[in-house]
Design a protein around this motif. Structure first.
Motif, mmCIF file in Angstrom:
data_model
loop_
_atom_site.group_PDB
_atom_site.id
_atom_site.type_symbol
_atom_site.label_atom_id
_atom_site.label_comp_id
_atom_site.label_asym_id
_atom_site.label_seq_id
_atom_site.Cartn_x
_atom_site.Cartn_y
_atom_site.Cartn_z
ATOM 1 N N MET A 1 16.942 28.640 -55.964
ATOM 2 C CA MET A 1 17.496 27.324 -56.633
ATOM 3 C C MET A 1 17.092 27.483 -58.093
ATOM 4 S SD MET A 1 14.345 25.845 -56.841
ATOM 5 C CE MET A 1 14.330 24.481 -57.321
ATOM 6 N N ARG A 2 16.261 28.426 -58.584
ATOM 7 C CA ARG A 2 15.592 28.470 -59.854
ATOM 8 C C ARG A 2 16.747 28.452 -61.025
ATOM 9 N NH1 ARG A 2 11.074 32.375 -59.752
ATOM 10 N NH2 ARG A 2 10.232 30.799 -61.590
ATOM 11 N N GLY A 3 18.078 28.769 -60.498
ATOM 12 C CA GLY A 3 19.026 28.805 -61.488
ATOM 13 C C GLY A 3 19.905 27.743 -61.644
ATOM 14 N N SER A 4 19.093 26.539 -61.071
ATOM 15 C CA SER A 4 19.895 25.157 -61.028
ATOM 16 C C SER A 4 19.782 24.719 -62.657
ATOM 17 C CB SER A 4 19.200 24.182 -60.380
ATOM 18 O OG SER A 4 19.393 24.545 -58.961
ATOM 19 N N GLN A 5 20.812 23.970 -63.194
ATOM 20 C CA GLN A 5 20.813 23.724 -64.686
ATOM 21 C C GLN A 5 19.621 22.651 -64.886
ATOM 22 O OE1 GLN A 5 24.624 22.450 -66.006
ATOM 23 N NE2 GLN A 5 25.683 24.038 -64.897
ATOM 24 N N SER A 6 19.380 21.852 -63.901
ATOM 25 C CA SER A 6 18.257 20.912 -64.225
ATOM 26 C C SER A 6 17.651 20.807 -62.749
ATOM 27 C CB SER A 6 18.880 19.547 -64.611
ATOM 28 O OG SER A 6 17.988 18.364 -64.779
ATOM 29 N N ILE A 7 16.304 20.417 -62.731
ATOM 30 C CA ILE A 7 15.516 20.286 -61.700
ATOM 31 C C ILE A 7 14.534 19.187 -61.708
ATOM 32 C CG2 ILE A 7 13.945 21.563 -60.090
ATOM 33 C CD1 ILE A 7 14.886 24.282 -61.015
ATOM 34 N N VAL A 8 14.661 18.368 -60.585
ATOM 35 C CA VAL A 8 13.650 17.248 -60.509
ATOM 36 C C VAL A 8 12.931 17.294 -59.158
ATOM 37 C CG1 VAL A 8 13.621 14.680 -59.962
ATOM 38 C CG2 VAL A 8 15.316 15.862 -61.924
ATOM 39 N N ALA A 9 11.733 17.418 -59.331
ATOM 40 C CA ALA A 9 11.029 17.505 -58.124
ATOM 41 C C ALA A 9 9.986 16.234 -57.707
ATOM 42 C CB ALA A 9 9.905 18.660 -58.279
ATOM 43 N N ILE A 10 10.130 15.585 -56.356
ATOM 44 C CA ILE A 10 9.361 14.693 -56.116
ATOM 45 C C ILE A 10 8.499 15.148 -55.015
ATOM 46 C CG2 ILE A 10 9.528 12.190 -55.385
ATOM 47 C CD1 ILE A 10 12.521 12.421 -56.284
ATOM 48 N N ASN A 11 7.028 14.931 -55.215
ATOM 49 C CA ASN A 11 6.162 15.323 -54.263
ATOM 50 C C ASN A 11 5.044 14.705 -54.382
ATOM 51 O OD1 ASN A 11 4.470 17.084 -52.573
ATOM 52 N ND2 ASN A 11 6.206 18.599 -52.826
ATOM 53 N N ARG A 12 4.329 14.359 -53.210
ATOM 54 C CA ARG A 12 3.157 13.758 -53.416
ATOM 55 C C ARG A 12 1.739 14.593 -53.777
ATOM 56 N NH1 ARG A 12 1.490 12.496 -47.264
ATOM 57 N NH2 ARG A 12 1.200 14.508 -46.654
ATOM 58 N N ASP A 13 1.898 15.878 -53.637
ATOM 59 C CA ASP A 13 0.789 16.812 -53.945
ATOM 60 C C ASP A 13 1.233 17.408 -55.503
ATOM 61 O OD1 ASP A 13 -0.961 18.905 -54.391
ATOM 62 O OD2 ASP A 13 -0.024 20.033 -52.809
ATOM 63 N N PRO A 14 0.104 16.865 -56.442
ATOM 64 C CA PRO A 14 0.540 17.056 -57.658
ATOM 65 C C PRO A 14 0.378 18.735 -58.148
ATOM 66 C CG PRO A 14 -1.555 16.141 -57.637
ATOM 67 C CD PRO A 14 -1.121 15.848 -56.348
ATOM 68 N N GLN A 15 -0.235 19.370 -57.032
ATOM 69 C CA GLN A 15 -0.364 20.893 -57.301
ATOM 70 C C GLN A 15 0.762 21.419 -56.859
ATOM 71 O OE1 GLN A 15 -3.004 22.034 -58.741
ATOM 72 N NE2 GLN A 15 -4.127 20.025 -59.086
ATOM 73 N N ALA A 16 1.552 20.780 -56.118
ATOM 74 C CA ALA A 16 2.838 21.596 -55.441
ATOM 75 C C ALA A 16 3.509 22.642 -56.566
ATOM 76 C CB ALA A 16 3.879 20.460 -54.925
ATOM 77 N N ALA A 17 3.978 23.898 -55.812
ATOM 78 C CA ALA A 17 4.240 24.845 -56.738
ATOM 79 C C ALA A 17 5.567 24.412 -57.144
ATOM 80 C CB ALA A 17 4.346 26.175 -56.028
ATOM 81 N N ILE A 18 6.355 23.542 -56.662
ATOM 82 C CA ILE A 18 7.841 23.298 -57.091
ATOM 83 C C ILE A 18 7.777 22.742 -58.341
ATOM 84 C CG2 ILE A 18 7.581 20.956 -56.031
ATOM 85 C CD1 ILE A 18 10.793 23.089 -55.874
ATOM 86 N N PHE A 19 6.689 22.024 -58.905
ATOM 87 C CA PHE A 19 6.537 21.446 -60.435
ATOM 88 C C PHE A 19 6.508 22.603 -61.322
ATOM 89 C CE2 PHE A 19 4.165 17.738 -58.067
ATOM 90 C CZ PHE A 19 5.506 16.891 -58.149
ATOM 91 N N GLN A 20 6.341 23.807 -61.050
ATOM 92 C CA GLN A 20 6.284 24.924 -61.904
ATOM 93 C C GLN A 20 7.707 25.020 -62.539
ATOM 94 O OE1 GLN A 20 4.744 28.061 -59.777
ATOM 95 N NE2 GLN A 20 2.752 27.011 -59.197
ATOM 96 N N VAL A 21 8.456 24.821 -61.696
ATOM 97 C CA VAL A 21 9.853 25.306 -62.133
ATOM 98 C C VAL A 21 10.638 23.871 -62.366
ATOM 99 C CG1 VAL A 21 9.998 27.280 -60.810
ATOM 100 C CG2 VAL A 21 10.805 25.236 -59.747
ATOM 101 N N ALA A 22 9.962 22.820 -62.326
ATOM 102 C CA ALA A 22 10.738 21.497 -62.493
ATOM 103 C C ALA A 22 10.902 21.043 -63.973
ATOM 104 C CB ALA A 22 9.886 20.399 -61.813
ATOM 105 N N ASP A 23 12.040 20.495 -64.229
ATOM 106 C CA ASP A 23 12.105 20.058 -65.832
ATOM 107 C C ASP A 23 11.483 18.606 -65.744
ATOM 108 O OD1 ASP A 23 14.271 21.698 -66.897
ATOM 109 O OD2 ASP A 23 15.099 21.282 -65.162
ATOM 110 N N VAL A 24 11.689 17.886 -64.603
ATOM 111 C CA VAL A 24 11.065 16.376 -64.429
ATOM 112 C C VAL A 24 10.377 16.318 -63.009
ATOM 113 C CG1 VAL A 24 11.422 13.944 -64.315
ATOM 114 C CG2 VAL A 24 13.092 15.484 -65.682
#
Lengths: 257, 339
Positions: free
Chosen positions: B289-312
């Motif tokens: 999914m990293r090719g998505s034009q815009s990535i928003v990640a919602i997660n309670r863990d501030p260390q979650a790796a998904i935030f590395q690729v998120a725009d918001v």
């Protein structure tokens, strides 16, 4: 049939951790260790085979320090018959090549019809130990198995491996063989209390790693760092409601709403 | 030591393609930019594929043909590849970290007495020393590993060695165009095999229409339970062309059918907006999914790796936050509708 299931004790990825002062190791809180999730699928699959083939024994094997025996207890609480602990003291995490060589030395002479393992460990995610062990033992190996069925004579496993894009590949593998199991192949059972109690008295065979041939060490961990978010990531601040409003505005700006 | 770098090409007819990315990785890795990369192409009837690869600049192709290589088979691959590689003694052996690569590479490394580093995302060269970087602990940590053997088998995680990081191959000169490089082909006898390939199957359920959606609201294990999918559905309904997506863990748990799975072994998607809800962000998911034009990640863990690729990034408890977000979105839609 004799089935061996390789299991690993891994830290809970959600638990807090810190990087050691050497910059190469990871310190995990005491209570954060658990059975690798992928290996739970392997244990469950072994138990299902045992249900279909009477006179089957399921042994769980792990490599690690004393605390790692907990995952053998867990596998036995799920239903495994016995545990084998290759006791390797020390908190340094052995590399997959070392683990595979140790297991091969320990079980090489035993009669095994099937070896199962998780497709990878949740912590180091290398996916090497299973296929390397198969190579040491000259066994055929299939990885990322999503379905398996053993012929009534116990001679062959019909296997489906997971490929990319939702595809699978069907194979026939002569037993003895090693299969690494992908998550989702089954739903691992939750141990019942009676099994948990029984598991405390089940036997664990201890094999001292120091008495096995020294395994090769062909890689070295140079550095461990926390993954940083890319500079472009915007963390929304404020109350929950303020964040929701900001995010909705962002969707509107992007003309998505 | 002979030639520096070998690549093992993915066979034709497999999901992919990954070979070009691995060749680009190998070319970036070589110390001497004029040294060719040796690409091994195992298979049967590989002529066209091998010649196509041989047209790439800086590439020399060795085909390995035999009946036993007609379709991918880990056992046959290791048996066919180990002798020519051992004879060549390359310092690096690069393979895609695809379903096939991950299947045979570790065993091949044992057979060659080589080091083995899998799911590699990048490398670093300091003088003569090279280290490889990969993710651990669901993408939270980055680990640099140095090989300590004469040869090292490296599997390259698809999608991580991005186009921007690749060296610009110089266009072939007229001379090269006129004189296509010869392809060496080694024949191997039929091998006795304990693995028989029966064929490729499609997944039990049809692929969801993930690729056509403008917005994907994707669920991870962090949504807490199947009952909370309804919240994601309501968020999706705020957008005109949206669909649900899922992490592997959600499909494993049976909360959504397998056709919703996004990731390396699921679908690869690139919507205008990807909203990752409670997804930890393992590299295998990011690859999809990293090719998505815009990535928003919602997660309670501030260390979650998904935030590395998120725009918001939103650090919140999903079941509490999503109702607020849905209301805020609906409010804006209503205002927009009245305008």
């Amino acid at each position: 049939m004799h089935i061996l299931v390789c299991v690993k004790q891994v830290p809970d990825a959600e638990a807090p951790f810190s990087i050691g002062s050497d910059g190469r190791s990871v310190n995990v809180a005491e209570g954060a260790w658990r059975l690798n999730g992928f290996d739970a699928f392997a244990v469950e699959e072994a138990l299902r085979i045992r249900a279909a083939f009477p006179d089957t024994t399921v042994e769980a094997l792990t490599v690690g320090p004393a605390r790692a025996s907990e995952v053998l207890r867990r596998a036995m609480a799920m239903g495994a018959d016995r545990g084998i602990h290759i006791l390797r003291p020390g908190e340094d995490d052995p590399l997959p090549g070392e683990v595979a060589a140790l297991i091969a030395s320990a079980v090489g002479g035993r009669r095994l019809d099937l070896i199962l393992a998780g497709v990878m460990a949740e912590d180091d995610m290398q996916g090497q130990t299973g296929p390397m062990l198969a190579e040491h033992l000259s066994l055929p190996c299939a990885t990322a198995v999503m379905a398996q069925e053993i012929t009534p004579d116990g001679g062959t496993a019909r296997v489906e491996r997971e490929l990319e894009g939702g595809f699978r590949e069907a194979l026939e593998v002569s037993l003895p063989a090693l299969l690494t199991v992908q998550s989702g192949i089954n739903h691992p059972r939750y141990p019942s209390l009676s099994h948990v109690l029984r598991s405390r008295t089940q036997p664990i065979e201890i094999i001292y790693a120091g008495r096995l041939p020294v395994p090769p060490r062909r890689e070295r961990i140079v550095r461990v760092t926390r993954r940083e978010t890319s500079g472009k990531t915007l963390f929304l601040a404020g109350t929950s409601l303020e964040k929701a409003e900001q995010l909705a505005d962002y969707f509107l700006e992007k003309a998505l709403l | 030591m002979g030639e520096g770098i070998a690549v093992i090409a993915e066979s034709k007819g497999r999901p992919g393609p990954f070979t070009e990315e691995v060749i680009a990785f190998a070319q970036a890795l070589r110390e001497d930019p004029t040294a060719p990369v040796r690409v091994f192409v195992p298979g049967m009837g590989i002529g066209a594929h091998a010649h196509e690869l041989a047209r790439l600049p800086g590439v020399v192709v060795t085909g390995i043909e035999g009946e036993s290589l007609a379709c991918y088979n880990a056992e046959a691959w290791k048996t066919a590849l180990a002798p020519p590689i051992a004879a060549l003694k390359p310092r690096f052996i690069c393979i895609a970290h695809s379903a096939d690569g991950a299947d045979f590479a570790p065993g091949l490394a044992v057979r060659l007495g080589a080091a083995c580093i899998t799911a590699v995302e990048s490398f670093r060269r300091t003088g003569d020393a090279v280290t490889f970087t990969r993710s651990t602990l669901k993408g939270k940590l980055s680990v640099e590993i140095a090989p300590e053997a004469e040869m090292v088998v490296v599997t390259v995680l698809p999608g991580s060695f991005g186009r921007e990081a690749r060296p610009n191959p110089s266009p072939p000169t007229e001379e090269q165009e006129a004189m296509p490089k010869p392809v060496e082909v080694l024949g191997i006898p039929a091998l006795p095999l304990k693995i028989r390939t029966l064929g490729i199957l499609t997944a039990p359920d049809q692929a969801a229409d993930l690729t056509a959606a403008e917005v994907i609201v994707a669920a991870g294990r962090g949504i807490g339970g199947k009952e909370n999918l309804a919240l994601l559905g309501r968020l999706g309904a705020c957008f005109s062309r949206s669909t649900l997506g899922a992490s592997r863990a959600v499909c494993d748990a049976g909360w959504l059918p397998r056709r919703f799975q996004v990731g390396q072994t699921g679908m690869r998607v690139s919507p205008r907006l990807y909203i990752a809800c409670g997804i930890s962000g393992a590299p295998q998911h990011l690859a999809g999914m990293r090719g998505s034009q815009s990535i928003v990640a919602i997660n309670r863990d501030p260390q979650a790796a998904i935030f590395q690729v998120a725009d918001v990034a939103v650090v919140e408890e999903l079941v509490l936050f999503l109702p607020l977000l849905i209301e805020a979105c609906q409010k804006r839609r209503e205002i927009g509708g009245r305008r």
